[in-house]
Design an enzyme around this catalytic site. Structure first.
Site, PDB file in Angstrom:
ATOM      1  N   SER A   1       0.805  -1.223   0.000  1.00 28.11           N
ATOM      2  CA  SER A   1       0.000   0.000   0.000  1.00 28.11           C
ATOM      3  C   SER A   1       0.839   1.274   0.000  1.00 28.11           C
ATOM      4  CB  SER A   1      -0.903   0.018   1.235  1.00 28.11           C
ATOM      5  OG  SER A   1      -0.123  -0.145   2.407  1.00 28.11           O
TER       6      SER A   1
ATOM      7  N   ASP B   1      -3.145   8.021   8.097  1.00 27.77           N
ATOM      8  CA  ASP B   1      -3.996   7.096   8.863  1.00 27.77           C
ATOM      9  C   ASP B   1      -3.114   6.363   9.869  1.00 27.77           C
ATOM     10  OD1 ASP B   1      -2.732   5.048   7.467  1.00 27.77           O
ATOM     11  OD2 ASP B   1      -4.458   4.567   6.197  1.00 27.77           O
TER      12      ASP B   1
ATOM     13  N   HIS C   1      -0.230   4.719   7.261  1.00 23.50           N
ATOM     14  CA  HIS C   1       0.300   5.323   6.034  1.00 23.50           C
ATOM     15  C   HIS C   1       0.632   6.792   6.233  1.00 23.50           C
ATOM     16  CE1 HIS C   1      -2.192   1.843   4.783  1.00 23.50           C
ATOM     17  NE2 HIS C   1      -1.053   1.580   4.164  1.00 23.50           N
TER      18      HIS C   1
END
Ligand SMILES: *[C@@H]1O[C@H](CO)[C@@H](O)[C@H](O)[C@H]1NC(C)=O
Length: 359
Positions: free
Chosen positions: A41, A321, A324
Site C-alpha cells: 500500500s 492514517d 500510512h
C-alpha cells in the site's frame, strides 16, 4: 521521380521504421524512461480498488483529499513516495496495472503493480482478504506488461528495461499483517527475516533475468512508530529492532547477489533510520505531529473512516492514517532517496547519482 519509385521509397521507410528498435535514451533529462513499481500500500495507486473481498482499500474520501485527481486508491492524503520519486525523475504519474486504460502507449513510462496488504510471502495479507502478492505482481509484469512493451517499442526486453527504474517497497505487511499480527509461530526475528530475504532475493533475480538492471528498494518502515502499533506512544523500540534485522539482512543479500547480477545497480533506502530520525526530531523537517493519525481511524486503528474527520494542518503530520504517511512525510523520504549522501540512509549511493550514471 516517378510516382511508382516514390511509393516504393515510402514503403521501404515504412518497413525499416517498423523494424527499428525505439529504445532511445529518454530526452527528459530525468535519466530513466520510466518506472516499474512493485510492493504494498505504500505504493498502491488503485490496484486494489476493484478487488472483491479485500479490506485493504483507500478508494474513498478522505484519502486523496490533497491529490490533484482526488480519490485514486492511494493510501495517503496526496502523493506517495513513488509519486515524488517520479517527480524527481521528471516522469508523469505511473498508471495502475489494474486500470483498464493501462495499455498501448499508456505503459511507455512504466506501470505500477503494487497492492495494499500484499507481502513478499504469498500468505501475507490473507487476513485482509484477497491481495496481489509480490510474486503475482511480477507475473503480471512478465506475462502482460512486458510483452506489450516489446510490441510497442519493437525491441528486445533487455534493450528496453535498462532504461527503467524498478522501484520496490515490500516487506511492511510481512511484519504488520503476518509476523506481528499472527505471532512468530516459533520463528526468531532472524529466522523470519532470513525467510523473507531469501524469497526477496529470488524475486529480484527473476526481474533481473527479465532484463531489469536498476533497482531502488525501500526497506521496511519503522513499524513501531506507526500510530496503529504505538497508539500515540512515540516509537516502540521492540518492533523497530525486529524490522532493523530485515534491513541488515537486505544489505547483506544485495551485496551478495550483485555478483550474480552483473550490470545491475541496487540501491537500498534505510526507511527505519530516515523515518525515526525525523520522528525524533520532527521540527527539523517541518513536522509537528508524528504520533497520531491525521484522519479519524476505524476501531482497528488502521484505516481512515469513510468521510471521517481529518486534521486541518496536514503538512505538519507524519501519518495520515494509522499506518500510512502523509504527502509531506513521503516527500521527505523521497528527497532522501534522491539526494542523501549518507550511505546509512541510501546505500551504496543515491538515486541522483544513479540517474547521472545513466544519462
Ligand atoms: C496530534 O494530533 C492528534 C490528532 O489529531 C491530536 O489529538 C494531538 O493533540 C496532536 N498532538 C500534537 C502534539 O499536536
Amino acid at each position: 521521380m516517378s510516382l511508382r519509385n516514390c511509393l516504393y521509397i515510402i514503403f521501404l521507410c515504412f518497413i525499416s521504421f517498423a523494424c527499428l528498435c525505439n529504445a532511445k535514451k529518454p530526452k527528459n533529462g530525468g535519466g530513466f524512461k520510466g518506472m516499474f513499481i512493485f510492493g504494498t500500500s505504500i505504493f498502491d495507486n488503485g490496484n486494489n480498488n476493484n478487488i472483491i473481498g479485500t479490506l485493504a482499500k483507500a478508494n474513498y474520501p478522505p484519502y486523496g483529499v490533497d491529490f490533484a485527481a482526488g480519490v485514486t486508491g492511494r493510501f495517503s492524503n496526496g502523493k506517495n513516495v513513488a509519486d515524488v520519486i517520479g517527480d524527481y525523475l521528471k516522469l508523469p504519474l505511473i498508471p495502475a496495472f489494474a486500470d483498464p486504460q493501462t495499455k498501448g502507449d499508456a505503459i511507455l513510462h512504466g506501470v505500477n503493480f503494487a497492492s495494499g496488504g500484499s507481502g513478499i510471502l504469498d500468505e501475507t495479507g490473507l487476513v485482509v482478504g484477497r491481495v496481489i502478492p509480490l510474486n503475482e505482481q511480477i507475473r503480471n509484469f512478465e506475462g502482460v506488461t512486458l510483452p506489450e512493451l516489446e510490441r510497442q517499442l519493437r525491441c528486445q526486453r533487455t534493450e528496453i528495461l535498462v532504461d527503467y527504474l524498478f522501484l520496490i517497497g515490500a516487506g511492511n505487511n510481512d511484519y504488520l499483517l503476518n509476523y506481528f499480527l499472527l505471532g512468530p509461530m516459533g520463528q526468531s526475528p532472524q529466522a523470519f527475516a532470513q525467510r523473507l530475504i531469501s524469497t526477496y532475493s529470488d524475486q529480484l533475480k527473476k526481474l533481473y533475468n527479465l532484463g531489469a538492471r536498476n533497482f531502488l528498494l525501500l526497506s521496511v518502515y519503522p513499524l513501531g512508530c506507526s500510530p496503529v502499533v504505538s497508539r500515540g506512544q512515540g516509537c516502540l523500540p521492540g518492533p523497530n529492532a525486529v524490522v532493523s534485522i530485515f534491513y541488515d539482512q537486505l544489505i547483506s543479500m544485495v551485496n551478495q547477489i550483485k555478483s550474480q547480477m552483473p550490470g545491475s545497480e541496487i540501491l537500498v533506502l534505510n526507511s527505519v533510520k530516515i523515518m525515526t530520525d525525523i520522528i525524533n526530531n520532527p521540527g527539523l523537517a517541518g513536522l509537528s505531529n508524528v504520533s497520531n493519525p491525521c484522519c479519524e481511524v476505524s476501531s482497528n486503528g488502521l484505516s481512515c473512516i469513510p468521510n471521517g474527520n481529518i486534521c486541518a494542518n496536514r503538512n505538519n503530520y507524519a501519518y495520515f492514517d494509522g499506518q500510512h504517511i502523509t504527502e509531506s512525510f513521503s516527500t521527505i523520504i523521497a528527497t532522501k532517496a534522491y539526494t542523501s549522501s549518507d550511505p546509512s540512509e541510501v546505500y551504496p549511493f543515491n538515486l541522483c547519482e544513479l540517474v547521472h550514471a545513466h544519462l
